[in-house]
Structures are given as structure tokens and as C-alpha cells.
Motif scaffolding. Sequence first.
Motif, PDB file in Angstrom:
ATOM      1  N   PRO A  21       0.827  -1.273  -0.168  1.00 46.10           N
ATOM      2  CA  PRO A  21      -0.045  -0.095  -0.053  1.00 46.10           C
ATOM      3  C   PRO A  21       1.079   1.186  -0.140  1.00 46.10           C
ATOM      4  CG  PRO A  21      -0.869  -1.700   1.460  1.00 46.10           C
ATOM      5  CD  PRO A  21       0.363  -2.045   1.317  1.00 46.10           C
ATOM      6  N   GLU A  72      -3.172   7.109   4.208  1.00 47.71           N
ATOM      7  CA  GLU A  72      -4.227   7.066   5.038  1.00 47.71           C
ATOM      8  C   GLU A  72      -5.345   7.187   4.355  1.00 47.71           C
ATOM      9  OE1 GLU A  72      -2.298  10.345   6.129  1.00 47.71           O
ATOM     10  OE2 GLU A  72      -0.683   8.824   6.474  1.00 47.71           O
ATOM     11  N   TYR A  83      -5.924   3.970   2.448  1.00 45.65           N
ATOM     12  CA  TYR A  83      -6.644   2.996   3.492  1.00 45.65           C
ATOM     13  C   TYR A  83      -8.027   3.388   3.526  1.00 45.65           C
ATOM     14  CZ  TYR A  83      -2.412   0.485   4.917  1.00 45.65           C
ATOM     15  OH  TYR A  83      -1.359  -0.141   5.107  1.00 45.65           O
ATOM     16  N   LYS A  84      -8.339   4.758   3.713  1.00 45.87           N
ATOM     17  CA  LYS A  84      -9.871   4.876   3.612  1.00 45.87           C
ATOM     18  C   LYS A  84     -10.414   4.662   2.374  1.00 45.87           C
ATOM     19  CE  LYS A  84     -10.695   8.997   5.390  1.00 45.87           C
ATOM     20  NZ  LYS A  84     -11.164  10.689   5.471  1.00 45.87           N
ATOM     21  N   LEU A  97      -9.541   1.972   0.494  1.00 44.15           N
ATOM     22  CA  LEU A  97      -9.870   0.438   0.503  1.00 44.15           C
ATOM     23  C   LEU A  97     -10.765   0.112   1.370  1.00 44.15           C
ATOM     24  CD1 LEU A  97      -5.890  -0.715   0.732  1.00 44.15           C
ATOM     25  CD2 LEU A  97      -7.747  -0.678  -1.390  1.00 44.15           C
ATOM     26  N   GLY A  98     -11.106   0.817   2.471  1.00 43.15           N
ATOM     27  CA  GLY A  98     -12.433   0.446   3.277  1.00 43.15           C
ATOM     28  C   GLY A  98     -13.717   0.998   2.568  1.00 43.15           C
ATOM     29  N   TRP A 116      -9.684  -6.772  -0.440  1.00 46.10           N
ATOM     30  CA  TRP A 116      -9.771  -5.480   0.369  1.00 46.10           C
ATOM     31  C   TRP A 116      -9.379  -5.209   1.708  1.00 46.10           C
ATOM     32  CZ3 TRP A 116     -10.013  -2.429  -3.436  1.00 46.10           C
ATOM     33  CH2 TRP A 116     -10.710  -2.767  -4.764  1.00 46.10           C
ATOM     34  N   ASN A 117      -9.558  -6.453   2.460  1.00 47.05           N
ATOM     35  CA  ASN A 117      -9.115  -6.298   3.795  1.00 47.05           C
ATOM     36  C   ASN A 117      -8.492  -7.572   4.353  1.00 47.05           C
ATOM     37  OD1 ASN A 117      -8.496  -5.665   6.302  1.00 47.05           O
ATOM     38  ND2 ASN A 117     -10.713  -5.348   6.965  1.00 47.05           N
ATOM     39  N   PRO A 118      -7.442  -7.923   4.263  1.00 49.86           N
ATOM     40  CA  PRO A 118      -6.315  -7.211   4.085  1.00 49.86           C
ATOM     41  C   PRO A 118      -6.139  -7.009   2.543  1.00 49.86           C
ATOM     42  CG  PRO A 118      -5.550  -9.297   4.758  1.00 49.86           C
ATOM     43  CD  PRO A 118      -7.085  -9.355   4.789  1.00 49.86           C
ATOM     44  N   PHE A 119      -5.629  -5.800   2.169  1.00 54.88           N
ATOM     45  CA  PHE A 119      -5.507  -5.518   0.876  1.00 54.88           C
ATOM     46  C   PHE A 119      -4.508  -6.588   0.146  1.00 54.88           C
ATOM     47  CE2 PHE A 119      -3.359  -2.857  -2.457  1.00 54.88           C
ATOM     48  CZ  PHE A 119      -4.646  -2.779  -3.381  1.00 54.88           C
TER      49      PHE A 119
END
Length: 162
Positions: free
Chosen positions: A111, A123, A126-127, A129-130, A149-152
Motif C-alpha cells: 500500500p 491514510e 486505506y480510507k 480501501l475501506g 480489500w481487507n487485508p489488501f
Amino acid sequence: MTLNERLDQYIFDEGIAVEEIPLFYYNGFYDYESDWACPVITLNSNIASERQRAAIKGHELGHHFTLSADLFFAPYLVKSRDEYRADRWAAEYYMPVKRLIELYEQGCRTPLDMAEQLEIPVEYLYKGLGIYYRKYGLYEDFGQYRIFWNPFNIKKDRRRRK
């Protein structure tokens, strides 16, 4: 052309004015009912990072396209909904899924590398990706690629069609 320059051009094409003043509680805000003849994006002049500035411009431009109410006097649920919509618009603008796959093909695996190439703070990556996790679920298939997506993580399956 950098992300900041593309956003400036997009803002200019939409007829939005940009002003920078010192702000204490906000990094920026969008005002469509100002005394000006056009909508205004106000940015905090104390932001030194160009990446942070680009991410905030993207978020405020997202308000231009998704705003449903004046957020200064709106209830909490309306504010949170409109903030999410602006974040989603910004994430889809500066980190579309197709671009994530292109970066994977170019060798970006972490990332931090992707945020560097996308010219945004990590940041905000990550936002974004969320937001994609909330939109697509745990993973989504795009042609030969499966993006978790989580974990990417991005996986390529050559058995799939393009």
C-alpha cells in the motif's frame, strides 16, 4: 500531469473557485451558497504537503457532486452520509480499481508503494480501501484479477478470461 494539477483543472472546468485561508478546525470545506457567484472550495493554508492538499481537494470536489444539504446545520446522520459520499467519490476518482490493477502490473505490491504512485497520503489509500470493502465485500473479481480489500492484496489468475 500530477494529481494536484488534474484536480485543479477539474475544479476550473466545473467553475469552482478555490481560496486558501488559515483554518483551525477544518482542513477544507465546500460552500455552494456563498456570496460569490460560483461555488467555493476553501482549503487550510497551513497544509504543507501537496499530497494532503490533493486528497482534501478531491474530498471537497466530491461534495460538489454529491452534496444533498448544507452540512453546517445538518443533523449528524445527514453529515455522516454526505461525508461518506464525498469520500467515496474522491476514492473512485484518485484510486479507481483499474488504476490499482495497473500499479500491481507495474510491480507495486505494498500500500505504501501504491500511495506513492497515486500521489496521495497512505491514510487516504486505506480510507479508499475501506470504502471499496464496504462497496464490494471481502473481495471482488475484475477480469483475471481478484482484489481482496481487507487485508489488501491482488491476485492474478491466468486461467480466467480477461
